[in-house]
Design an enzyme around this catalytic site. Structure first.
Site, short mmCIF file in Angstrom:
data_model
loop_
_atom_site.label_atom_id
_atom_site.label_comp_id
_atom_site.label_asym_id
_atom_site.label_seq_id
_atom_site.Cartn_x
_atom_site.Cartn_y
_atom_site.Cartn_z
N ARG A 83 -7.91 -18.12 0.49
CA ARG A 83 -8.54 -19.12 1.34
C ARG A 83 -8.40 -20.52 0.72
O ARG A 83 -8.61 -20.70 -0.47
CB ARG A 83 -10.02 -18.79 1.55
CG ARG A 83 -10.24 -17.61 2.47
CD ARG A 83 -11.70 -17.31 2.69
NE ARG A 83 -12.34 -16.82 1.49
CZ ARG A 83 -12.98 -17.56 0.62
NH1 ARG A 83 -13.13 -18.86 0.82
NH2 ARG A 83 -13.50 -17.03 -0.47
N TYR A 225 -2.72 -16.34 6.22
CA TYR A 225 -3.35 -15.32 5.37
C TYR A 225 -4.87 -15.24 5.54
O TYR A 225 -5.57 -16.26 5.58
CB TYR A 225 -3.04 -15.60 3.89
CG TYR A 225 -3.31 -14.40 2.99
CD1 TYR A 225 -2.61 -13.21 3.18
CD2 TYR A 225 -4.25 -14.45 1.98
CE1 TYR A 225 -2.85 -12.11 2.36
CE2 TYR A 225 -4.49 -13.35 1.16
CZ TYR A 225 -3.79 -12.18 1.36
OH TYR A 225 -4.01 -11.08 0.56
N LYS A 234 -14.18 -15.32 8.55
CA LYS A 234 -14.97 -16.37 7.89
C LYS A 234 -15.26 -17.53 8.83
O LYS A 234 -16.35 -18.10 8.84
CB LYS A 234 -14.22 -16.88 6.66
CG LYS A 234 -13.86 -15.80 5.67
CD LYS A 234 -15.07 -15.09 5.15
CE LYS A 234 -14.69 -14.06 4.11
NZ LYS A 234 -15.86 -13.34 3.60
N HIS A 254 -23.03 -13.66 4.56
CA HIS A 254 -21.92 -13.07 3.80
C HIS A 254 -22.49 -11.88 3.02
O HIS A 254 -22.67 -11.95 1.80
CB HIS A 254 -21.36 -14.14 2.85
CG HIS A 254 -20.07 -13.77 2.20
ND1 HIS A 254 -19.64 -14.33 1.02
CD2 HIS A 254 -19.10 -12.92 2.56
CE1 HIS A 254 -18.46 -13.83 0.69
NE2 HIS A 254 -18.12 -12.98 1.60
N SER A 276 -17.24 -13.88 -3.04
CA SER A 276 -16.01 -13.16 -2.76
C SER A 276 -15.47 -12.48 -4.01
O SER A 276 -15.51 -13.05 -5.11
CB SER A 276 -14.95 -14.15 -2.25
OG SER A 276 -15.47 -14.85 -1.15
N CYS A 278 -16.53 -9.96 -5.72
CA CYS A 278 -17.50 -9.53 -6.75
C CYS A 278 -17.95 -8.10 -6.51
O CYS A 278 -18.99 -7.68 -7.02
CB CYS A 278 -18.73 -10.45 -6.75
SG CYS A 278 -18.44 -12.03 -7.55
N ASP A 301 -18.78 -6.96 4.35
CA ASP A 301 -18.57 -8.39 4.12
C ASP A 301 -19.53 -9.30 4.89
O ASP A 301 -19.93 -10.32 4.36
CB ASP A 301 -17.12 -8.75 4.51
CG ASP A 301 -16.68 -10.09 3.95
OD1 ASP A 301 -17.04 -10.42 2.81
OD2 ASP A 301 -15.97 -10.83 4.66
N ARG A 393 -4.52 -7.58 -0.55
CA ARG A 393 -5.55 -6.95 0.28
C ARG A 393 -5.00 -5.78 1.08
O ARG A 393 -3.82 -5.70 1.37
CB ARG A 393 -6.08 -7.98 1.29
CG ARG A 393 -6.69 -9.23 0.67
CD ARG A 393 -8.13 -9.04 0.31
NE ARG A 393 -8.72 -10.26 -0.22
CZ ARG A 393 -10.00 -10.59 -0.06
NH1 ARG A 393 -10.82 -9.81 0.60
NH2 ARG A 393 -10.48 -11.69 -0.60
C1 OXD Z 1 -13.70 -13.36 1.01
C2 OXD Z 1 -13.26 -12.23 1.84
O1 OXD Z 1 -12.86 -14.13 0.52
O2 OXD Z 1 -14.11 -11.44 2.24
O3 OXD Z 1 -14.92 -13.51 0.85
O4 OXD Z 1 -12.07 -12.12 2.15
MN MN Z 2 -16.11 -12.12 1.87
#
Ligand code: OXD
Ligand code: MN
Length: 610
Positions: A83, A225, A234, A254, A276, A278, A301, A393
């Site tokens: 991102r 992406y 998001k 989130h 993100s 974690c 998420d 991913r």
């Molecule tokens: C993030 C995702 O970056 O969930 O938080 O992809």
């Molecule tokens: Mn996320």
């Protein structure tokens, strides 16, 4: 170009016959601006997915994965791997409404700039129109979006990550109540020009991820992406939805959502916010190491949560798939994730063998002999270079997850009894502590801090504040967001969830992680569960309640009492410094910071100085 002459491309839907005149008008004006060669309204069928996938195989974007039916491998451009937070904007009339933590842009100026970028940007490409629902189609808690995109990779990913297709158009009917999601990879194709496998705008400074919360619009340019391009995730489900939620009295967060059942068969649901990369996916799909306990997955998420008329906080997962970080995912760390990715998966930026198998670091299998890395180079295990990008991913349907919860698509959502916050902190934050009140919980959420991961472009490892894990995702002024949480607590104060803060990443003096994590995190969930139903004790510390000695279940763990003490230790002097850092960080919110948070900060200092 009169748009009625735009060629339909193997789509079952003719855009001129759409009953929704708003949508028809938008399609016409957007096509006039972007000048695509073809137009395709997505019906969301498997046949459509297969056809696009086959076209991408033919064009070199996709390669089939040989041992996973209907699955594909894909490499992004090296500039387009995460991102782009620096290029993410919130465009509101008043800068104050975006607040100090967002990049703000004037909506008129930004729109003019975007119109320049989008002018002719789809030349030589197909414009796909993607109707999608965040949340079960037709549920009162769900919202509809229409994404416009020139990327077939995005179409296929949106089919996995959202409920997409004709039935969404049926539910929408003639309404104009949908989020407009305009997306282009920003790579027009001249007549006769050969396409590349991953078209995008390679210059990061020319990428735009822009949000217009006042008109419920998203304009994204230059990236193909993840969160930059799959706009339901998001951009819509967090940034735009958080602004809608503020107006309408709910929460777009989130957070993962999990159900946990104790050996007596009692079940509770927990929502948890972590920055993100974690470990939200791992926690959501956790396999408990303590006997008799079960964890089931609602989402990994995003949580949309509302209080019902009984005062219960009810949550839905608005997504339909998981977009999980691949490296580190193994049968050991997350068997449910591994069993979710056996078919119908898109893998991006992992390694790929000459036998057509995918691989990543930490997969728990030996690297295949002949393999290419995510940049299409021959993988050399001695080179020190990874095969899989740290933010590589898998996108996979949630319904394939063995631990998916029976209520994951319930239109009323699930009842949240506890909220966890957490981050990646090697130093002062204990394994778990419980808030003393709702406002104290909001204070904890506001001060979440974490070491930066690869999910966003930028320097890794730096500690940054990531309030509520929403720093990159809050669509309005973060100070007002804190106030929204405080206000909801005041309004619905009969049945509020308990709030906790966890940290799986505390290190000892040698830099070694002290807590085993993964399945053993169930031990912390057990304490949380038992705190919620009142059967476990909490011991007061200045920062909140921690499990008293012996209360956290460590049976079968190779962990000494001394280590447990260190894991739960609260160092007053260091926490006083932390309080100073929080005060400093709060300054940016000025008058938007709710007074309740300053009070909580003062109370924390008072407790630390006692
Ligand atoms: C993030 C995702 O970056 O969930 O938080 O992809
Ligand atoms: Mn996320």
């Amino acid at each position: 170009m009169p748009n009625s002459t735009l060629k339909e491309r193997h789509s079952t839907i003719d855009h001129n016959s759409l009953q929704n005149t708003h949508l028809r008008e938008i399609i016409d004006s957007f096509a006039k601006l972007t000048k695509p060669k073809n137009i395709h309204i997505c019906d969301g069928s498997q046949k459509e997915y297969n056809q696009l996938a086959q076209e991408m195989v033919a064009s070199g974007t996709f390669r089939p994965v040989s041992d996973r039916p209907n699955s594909y491998y894909c490499q992004s451009d090296p500039s387009d791997v995460a991102r782009a937070e620096d290029r993410t904007f919130i465009c509101t009339t008043n800068q104050d409404d975006a607040g100090p933590t967002n990049n703000w842009a004037d909506p008129n100026k930004m729109m003019a700039e975007l119109k320049g970028k989008f002018d002719g940007c789809m030349t030589g490409r197909t414009l796909y129109i993607i109707p999608f629902s965040m949340g079960p189609v037709g549920s009162p808690l769900s919202e509809i979006g229409i994404q416009f995109s020139d990327s077939p990779y995005v179409v296929c990913s949106m089919k996995i990550m959202t409920r997409m297709g004709t039935d969404v158009l049926d539910v929408l009917g003639t309404s104009n109540n949908f989020v407009k999601c305009y997306h282009s990879v920003g790579a027009p194709l001249a007549d006769g020009e050969k396409d590349v496998p991953w078209p995008c705008e390679p210059n990061v400074d020319n990428k735009y991820i822009t949000h217009f919360p006042e008109t419920n619009e998203i304009w994204s340019y230059g990236s193909g992406y993840g969160g930059n391009a799959l706009l339901g995730k998001k951009c819509f489900a967090l940034r735009i939805a958080s602004a809608i939620a503020k107006r309408d009295g709910w929460l777009a967060e989130h957070m993962l959502i999990l159900g946990i059942t104790n050996p007596q068969g009692v079940k509770k649901y927990i929502a948890a916010a972590f920055p993100s990369a974690c470990g939200k996916t791992n926690l959501a799909m956790l396999t408990p190491t303590i006997p008799g306990w079960k964890v089931e997955t609602v989402g990994d998420d995003i949580a949309w949560m509302r209080f019902n008329d009984k005062g219960e906080l009810r949550a839905i997962n608005p997504e339909a798939g998981f977009f999980g970080v691949a490296p580190g995912t193994s049968y050991n760390s997350n068997p449910n994730a591994m069993n979710s990715i056996k078919e119908n998966v898109i893998f991006t930026n992992v390694g790929y063998s000459d036998e057509g198998k995918i691989w990543w670091e930490g997969m728990g299998e030996e690297a295949p002999k002949n393999m290419i890395d995510w940049q299409n180079n021959t993988y050399d295990p001695n080179s020190g270079k990874v095969a899989a990008h740290a933010n590589s991913r898998f996108a996979t349907p949630a319904s394939q997850c063995p631990s998916i919860d029976e209520n994951w698509e319930s239109p009323d959502g699930v009842h949240i009894s506890a909220i966890l916050f957490g981050g990646r902190r090697g130093d002062i934050v204990p394994l778990v502590h419980e808030a003393l009140s709702w406002n104290h919980g909001v204070f904890m959420g506001s001060a979440v801090s974490s070491e930066k991961t690869a999910a966003a472009l930028g320097k890794l490892g730096e500690v940054r504040r990531d309030p509520f894990a929403m720093l990159p995702f809050c669509g309005y002024n973060m100070g007002d967001y804190f106030k929204h949480w405080i206000e909801l607590g005041k309004k619905h104060n009969t049945n509020l969830p308990k709030v906790f803060y966890v940290n799986w990443f505390r290190r000892d003096e040698n830099g070694k992680f002290m807590w085993p994590g993964f399945g053993d995190n169930s031990r912390v969930l057990e304490w949380v569960f038992n705190r919620v139903d009142g059967s476990a004790k909490g011991e007061a510390t200045p920062i909140g309640l921690v499990p008293p000695k012996g209360e956290l279940n460590t049976a079968g763990l190779d962990i000494s009492d001394e280590q447990m003490e260190k894991l739960l230790d609260v160092d007053k002097a260091l926490w006083l410094q932390e309080a100073d850092a929080i005060e400093e960080y709060y300054k940016q919110f000025g008058a938007h910071l709710p007074s309740e948070l300053n009070q909580e900060l003062q109370l924390l200092r008072d407790r630390l100085r006692k």
